[in-house]
Design a protein around this motif. Structure first.
Motif, mmCIF file in Angstrom:
data_model
loop_
_atom_site.group_PDB
_atom_site.id
_atom_site.type_symbol
_atom_site.label_atom_id
_atom_site.label_comp_id
_atom_site.label_asym_id
_atom_site.label_seq_id
_atom_site.Cartn_x
_atom_site.Cartn_y
_atom_site.Cartn_z
ATOM 1 N N HIS A 86 0.836 -1.199 0.000
ATOM 2 C CA HIS A 86 0.000 0.000 0.000
ATOM 3 C C HIS A 86 0.867 1.244 0.000
ATOM 4 C CE1 HIS A 86 -4.096 -1.562 0.503
ATOM 5 N NE2 HIS A 86 -3.536 -2.560 1.182
ATOM 6 N N LYS A 87 0.528 2.186 -0.884
ATOM 7 C CA LYS A 87 1.282 3.435 -0.963
ATOM 8 C C LYS A 87 1.166 4.244 0.320
ATOM 9 C CE LYS A 87 0.672 3.826 -5.985
ATOM 10 N NZ LYS A 87 0.113 4.638 -7.074
ATOM 11 N N ARG A 88 0.089 3.983 1.117
ATOM 12 C CA ARG A 88 -0.146 4.752 2.330
ATOM 13 C C ARG A 88 0.760 4.324 3.475
ATOM 14 N NH1 ARG A 88 -5.495 3.253 5.021
ATOM 15 N NH2 ARG A 88 -4.072 1.569 5.544
ATOM 16 N N ASP A 89 1.418 3.142 3.352
ATOM 17 C CA ASP A 89 2.193 2.596 4.465
ATOM 18 C C ASP A 89 3.307 3.518 4.918
ATOM 19 O OD1 ASP A 89 0.529 0.492 4.419
ATOM 20 O OD2 ASP A 89 1.978 -0.997 3.705
ATOM 21 N N SER A 90 3.974 4.169 3.987
ATOM 22 C CA SER A 90 5.054 5.072 4.376
ATOM 23 C C SER A 90 4.510 6.266 5.158
ATOM 24 C CB SER A 90 5.816 5.541 3.131
ATOM 25 O OG SER A 90 4.922 6.209 2.239
ATOM 26 N N ILE A 91 3.342 6.774 4.729
ATOM 27 C CA ILE A 91 2.714 7.882 5.457
ATOM 28 C C ILE A 91 2.274 7.414 6.848
ATOM 29 C CG2 ILE A 91 0.851 9.580 5.406
ATOM 30 C CD1 ILE A 91 0.797 9.277 2.374
ATOM 31 N N TRP A 92 1.738 6.207 6.909
ATOM 32 C CA TRP A 92 1.287 5.651 8.187
ATOM 33 C C TRP A 92 2.451 5.535 9.165
ATOM 34 C CZ3 TRP A 92 -3.176 4.711 10.525
ATOM 35 C CH2 TRP A 92 -3.189 3.872 11.625
ATOM 36 N N ALA A 93 3.611 5.034 8.681
ATOM 37 C CA ALA A 93 4.782 4.871 9.544
ATOM 38 C C ALA A 93 5.256 6.224 10.077
ATOM 39 C CB ALA A 93 5.902 4.175 8.779
ATOM 40 N N ALA A 94 5.125 7.259 9.260
ATOM 41 C CA ALA A 94 5.599 8.587 9.670
ATOM 42 C C ALA A 94 4.626 9.280 10.620
ATOM 43 C CB ALA A 94 5.817 9.446 8.430
ATOM 44 N N GLU A 95 3.332 8.949 10.513
ATOM 45 C CA GLU A 95 2.319 9.692 11.269
ATOM 46 C C GLU A 95 1.746 8.942 12.472
ATOM 47 O OE1 GLU A 95 1.653 12.683 10.817
ATOM 48 O OE2 GLU A 95 2.185 13.182 8.752
ATOM 49 N N ILE A 96 2.098 7.665 12.654
ATOM 50 C CA ILE A 96 1.424 6.882 13.692
ATOM 51 C C ILE A 96 1.645 7.450 15.089
ATOM 52 C CG2 ILE A 96 3.351 5.238 13.866
ATOM 53 C CD1 ILE A 96 1.152 3.101 14.496
ATOM 54 N N ASP A 97 2.847 7.972 15.369
ATOM 55 C CA ASP A 97 3.096 8.548 16.689
ATOM 56 C C ASP A 97 2.245 9.791 16.927
ATOM 57 O OD1 ASP A 97 4.941 6.604 17.409
ATOM 58 O OD2 ASP A 97 6.624 7.699 16.534
ATOM 59 N N THR A 98 2.109 10.619 15.873
ATOM 60 C CA THR A 98 1.272 11.815 15.974
ATOM 61 C C THR A 98 -0.187 11.439 16.204
ATOM 62 O OG1 THR A 98 2.776 12.963 14.473
ATOM 63 C CG2 THR A 98 0.613 13.957 14.834
ATOM 64 N N ILE A 99 -0.634 10.401 15.464
ATOM 65 C CA ILE A 99 -2.031 9.944 15.614
ATOM 66 C C ILE A 99 -2.281 9.454 17.028
ATOM 67 C CG2 ILE A 99 -3.687 8.183 14.879
ATOM 68 C CD1 ILE A 99 -2.399 8.332 12.083
ATOM 69 N N CYS A 100 -1.378 8.632 17.540
ATOM 70 C CA CYS A 100 -1.572 8.055 18.877
ATOM 71 C C CYS A 100 -1.505 9.123 19.960
ATOM 72 C CB CYS A 100 -0.531 6.967 19.126
ATOM 73 S SG CYS A 100 -0.734 5.536 18.029
ATOM 74 N N TYR A 101 -0.635 10.114 19.788
ATOM 75 C CA TYR A 101 -0.581 11.215 20.754
ATOM 76 C C TYR A 101 -1.897 11.995 20.737
ATOM 77 C CZ TYR A 101 0.682 15.626 22.960
ATOM 78 O OH TYR A 101 0.689 16.738 23.768
ATOM 79 N N GLY A 102 -2.411 12.238 19.523
ATOM 80 C CA GLY A 102 -3.679 12.948 19.412
ATOM 81 C C GLY A 102 -4.833 12.163 20.020
ATOM 82 N N LEU A 103 -4.859 10.832 19.815
ATOM 83 C CA LEU A 103 -5.906 10.002 20.419
ATOM 84 C C LEU A 103 -5.805 10.024 21.937
ATOM 85 C CD1 LEU A 103 -5.878 6.924 17.995
ATOM 86 C CD2 LEU A 103 -7.686 8.629 18.227
ATOM 87 N N ILE A 106 -7.402 13.112 23.237
ATOM 88 C CA ILE A 106 -8.865 13.051 23.144
ATOM 89 C C ILE A 106 -9.435 12.058 24.143
ATOM 90 C CG2 ILE A 106 -10.806 12.552 21.615
ATOM 91 C CD1 ILE A 106 -8.950 13.366 19.278
ATOM 92 N N PHE A 107 -8.764 10.904 24.288
ATOM 93 C CA PHE A 107 -9.195 9.846 25.208
ATOM 94 C C PHE A 107 -8.076 9.591 26.227
ATOM 95 C CE2 PHE A 107 -10.901 8.818 20.941
ATOM 96 C CZ PHE A 107 -12.251 9.033 21.185
ATOM 97 N N PRO A 108 -7.968 10.401 27.270
ATOM 98 C CA PRO A 108 -6.860 10.264 28.226
ATOM 99 C C PRO A 108 -6.887 8.971 29.030
ATOM 100 C CG PRO A 108 -8.445 11.908 28.975
ATOM 101 C CD PRO A 108 -8.851 11.529 27.593
ATOM 102 N N GLN A 109 -7.992 8.209 28.945
ATOM 103 C CA GLN A 109 -8.061 6.941 29.672
ATOM 104 C C GLN A 109 -7.058 5.917 29.141
ATOM 105 O OE1 GLN A 109 -10.514 8.572 28.132
ATOM 106 N NE2 GLN A 109 -12.511 8.270 29.105
ATOM 107 N N LYS A 110 -6.557 6.150 27.934
ATOM 108 C CA LYS A 110 -5.652 5.212 27.284
ATOM 109 C C LYS A 110 -4.398 5.964 26.862
ATOM 110 C CE LYS A 110 -6.324 1.270 24.185
ATOM 111 N NZ LYS A 110 -7.257 0.674 23.184
ATOM 112 N N SER A 111 -3.219 5.404 27.133
ATOM 113 C CA SER A 111 -1.964 6.077 26.801
ATOM 114 C C SER A 111 -1.675 5.996 25.310
ATOM 115 C CB SER A 111 -0.810 5.452 27.586
ATOM 116 O OG SER A 111 -0.581 4.121 27.142
ATOM 117 N N ALA A 112 -0.758 6.852 24.840
ATOM 118 C CA ALA A 112 -0.370 6.844 23.432
ATOM 119 C C ALA A 112 0.252 5.510 23.049
ATOM 120 C CB ALA A 112 0.589 8.001 23.153
ATOM 121 N N ALA A 113 1.037 4.912 23.957
ATOM 122 C CA ALA A 113 1.659 3.611 23.676
ATOM 123 C C ALA A 113 0.607 2.526 23.517
ATOM 124 C CB ALA A 113 2.630 3.254 24.802
ATOM 125 N N GLU A 114 -0.439 2.573 24.335
ATOM 126 C CA GLU A 114 -1.521 1.580 24.218
ATOM 127 C C GLU A 114 -2.275 1.753 22.907
ATOM 128 O OE1 GLU A 114 -2.791 0.708 28.846
ATOM 129 O OE2 GLU A 114 -3.440 2.589 27.915
#
Length: 698
Positions: A86-103, A106-114
């Motif tokens: 998938h062409k999106r995989d490289s973008i996903w690898a670069a953005e996953i930390d940002t996504i998890c931090y943002g989640l 929004i949902f502080p009950q769960k850590s970014a690592a989780e």
């Protein structure tokens, strides 16, 4: 013939060619044409309407639908390169930390690592067809509101289009109540995961609130869907109830406070408008396992039990209406114990010697069991059917035809000694005990409707829960008040009973229900009721305490009943239920109380404003604008006097005092608020460098 033969051969060959081509398409070209079919697909989709709102009598929202969302990720979305990655995989690898931090934000009950571990688990999941990556992976396990959904949708990759980023969602209609559990069992509830009503008005008016589904065709053209509306959905109507939020809250707080005070098991309170029958408040509280009180069951309409002494009013109303008794008639109650057909009938004060000889009115005032049962047995014992027919006539047995699921009609049986059903058997003791509120089964809603008829000069109104149906802000249907009985008894009989009920509160057992501000009429009731196994002798005595009445007695506006269920003594309908009635009545009348503005004036207050010393010119300008005759006190040394001496600032406000001191290079230190009471450096003292003057304000 040769020509026909040639034609037949040609057609046969064409037939074989068609069949052969069809076989070729079905086998060799199967995958190709399957892909073509998937690119052009047409489905019929049901479009759900918006559920109607439920409103209070003054238009406040009591139940409304809002959208909620469950969010998912499709890890196989997006185009692939020649190697199948998938062409999106490289973008996903670069953005996953940002996504998890943002989640995590929004949902502080769960850590970014989780969040990262959870998303990577979905991305690496192997599907049944051998592909890698989940197609419908839940980002968050629960539903989220619209604002939270928008925040999630703004995260990297999630903001991309569905077939490019893979972020998608499901929409649900959630029922919300701005006033929480207020009138919960009457308004009703919805099943959480299903779009179906559970109870209350939500269930009774479900077809009106739900609306009608629409229909839409979805045609897939290449990689996009085209929605073609066929039938537009029809939103549900809004229901305007008779519930008054302020009165409902008042009644609920008063009832719960008393239940906590007496450690009660259950409580019911119903407030009804006399002229229209509108139910302004209906409270049903039951003690939970945690000791707190919740609306679990609508006991006001479904809990049938022996009503106790509030039923005595119905017995005497029948006898008065039939003319067999009058208020001057005397009753020999003796020492408080009287044998009736082999069973002892006792008054509540039998240990203190009873009431002796009393009249009919006094029998109701002190709630004498002997006084009521003696007369009813004396005049109806030979023909109990006439007494029961009288009860039916005055409306205590009326089917109210309520628009709520779970309503149980009263059970007042006719005399029948031939039945084999023990609960329906009529014995000699049935009549005297029925006359004081036993051997009958009546829900509180029927009792309050009966008392409301007395307050309404004999006209019985059907309890009304719904006033209007509205759509797009316009009334489409009006529910007018319904009269069940034009007259339950003769006008003179009703007037007599109104007077007696007023005396019950003013000089009888219902004094705690009364008020110093207005007249109250009503009747107390205390009955021993069976436990959950139908027994009266299980070791713990349970009591049904009630007070039913109306106010103001001289011009009735509201009828109210309060019922409490508790175990053990003390137990008093007037002393416990009457207290709740008192609080409800006082609160309701206070809400509608209108006073003159002049009543708010304090005769001891001064209308001339107090003016501090200081800048008299500015103060006089304000006083002139206020059109007062006062004037500011003169302050000769405010701007004049020697600049080398400390000024007199006593009586000034802090602003003027500080200004005057600092203009002479004297620092000011302030303590307190108000006017300057004293200053640490006396006026007239020569100013020295670094001098600090402490001002005490009061």
């Amino acid at each position: 013939m040769p020509r026909y033969f040639v034609i037949a051969v040609v057609l046969t060959l064409i037939g074989f060619a068609v069949v052969g081509k069809a076989m070729y398409i079905m086998t060799a070209k199967k995958d190709y044409w399957t892909q073509v079919a998937s690119r052009l697909k047409r489905d019929s989709v049901t479009v759900k309407p918006n559920r109607g709102n439920i409103l209070s009598c003054d238009g406040q929202l009591m139940a409304s639908s809002i959208p909620e969302y469950k969010v998912y990720m499709d890890f196989q979305a997006g185009a692939e390169d020649s190697t199948g990655v998938h062409k999106r995989d490289s973008i996903w690898a670069a953005e996953i930390d940002t996504i998890c931090y943002g989640l995590n934000q929004i949902f502080p009950q769960k850590s970014a690592a989780e969040f990262k571990a959870h998303l990577l688990e979905g991305k690496r999941k192997v599907m049944k067809n051998g592909t890698v990556g989940a197609r419908h992976w839940a980002i968050w396990p629960r539903r989220i509101d619209y604002n939270t959904f928008c925040e999630v949708h703004e995260l990297p990759i999630f903001r991309e289009k569905l077939y490019k980023g893979g972020f998608h969602w499901e929409t649900f209609n959630s029922r919300r109540k701005p006033f929480g559990t207020l009138a919960q069992r009457t308004i009703g509830e919805m099943y959480g995961a299903k779009d179906s009503a559970k109870n209350g008005l939500e269930l009774s008016l479900d077809t009106l609130l739900r609306g009608k589904n629409g229909l839409m065709h979805r045609r897939k053209i290449l990689s996009k869907y085209l929605d073609i509306p066929v039938l537009s959905p029809e939103d549900g109507v809004d229901v305007v109830t008779t519930i008054d939020v302020g009165m409902q809250d008042l009644a609920e707080r008063a009832l719960v406070d008393e239940l906590k005070e007496i450690n009660g098991e259950m409580g019911v309170a119903i407030l009804m408008e006399v002229k229209t029958g509108d139910v302004k408040a209906i409270v049903n509280m039951t003690r939970g396992l945690d000791g707190n009180y919740y609306e679990m069951v609508n006991n006001a309409i479904s809990y049938r039990c022996e009503p106790g002494s509030v039923f005595k009013v119905a017995s005497f109303l029948v006898a008065l209406d039939d003319g067999v008794i009058d208020t001057t008639m005397t009753i020999p109650t003796g020492c408080g114990v009287m044998e009736m057909h082999g069973r002892p009938m006792k008054d509540h004060n039998w240990r203190r010697g009873g009431y002796g000889t009393i009249n009919v009115a006094r029998a109701l005032e002190v709630s004498s069991n002997i006084g009521v049962s003696y007369l009813i047995d004396k005049y109806y014992g030979h023909n109990p059917k006439k007494y029961v027919e009288g009860l039916y006539r005055i409306g205590i047995h009326e089917d109210l035809k309520l628009p709520l699921v779970g309503y149980h009609t009263p059970m007042i049986r006719m005399p029948d000694t031939k039945t084999t059903d023990r609960s329906k058997y009529w014995s000699k003791t049935t009549l005297p005990w029925m006359s004081i509120g036993y051997e009958t089964q009546i829900a509180p809603i029927n009792t309050v409707a009966f008392y409301n008829a007395i307050a309404n000069n004999g006209k019985m109104m059907q309890p009304r829960f719904v006033k209007q149906l509205m759509k797009n802000g316009e009334v489409i249907r009006e529910f007018e008040p319904v009269v069940l009985k034009e007259r339950i008894a003769k006008p003179q009989t009703i007037k007599t009973m109104q007077t007696i009920l007023e005396h019950v509160v003013s000089q009888g057992l219902g004094k705690k229900a009364g008020s110093k501000s207005f007249k109250v009429a009503g009747k107390t009731g205390t009955a021993q009721v069976a436990d959950q196994f139908g027994s009266y002798h299980s070791g713990v005595t349970r009591y049904w305490l009630s007070f039913a009445g109306f106010f103001p007695a001289d011009n009735p506006r509201y009828t109210c009943i309060v019922c409490l269920k508790k175990s053990g003594l003390p137990a008093s309908g007037g002393g416990m239920s009457g207290v709740v009635f008192h609080h409800i009545a006082e609160g309701v009348m206070a809400q509608s109380l209108k006073r003159s503005v002049d009543d708010a004036r304090d005769s001891r207050s001064s209308f001339t404003p107090a003016v501090k010393k200081g800048d008299s010119q500015a103060a006089n300008y304000v006083l002139a604008s206020l059109k007062t005759k006062a004037s500011a006190p003169s302050s000769a040394n405010y701007r004049e006097g020697s600049k080398h001496t400390v000024p007199d600032v006593t009586g000034m406000g802090a602003k003027d005092a500080v200004y005057l001191l600092e203009s002479r290079r004297v620092k000011a230190r302030i303590k307190g608020r108000g006017k300057v009471k004293s200053q640490s450096i006396h006026a007239g003292t020569a100013v020295k460098q670094g001098m600090v003057c402490e001002l005490i304000l009061d």
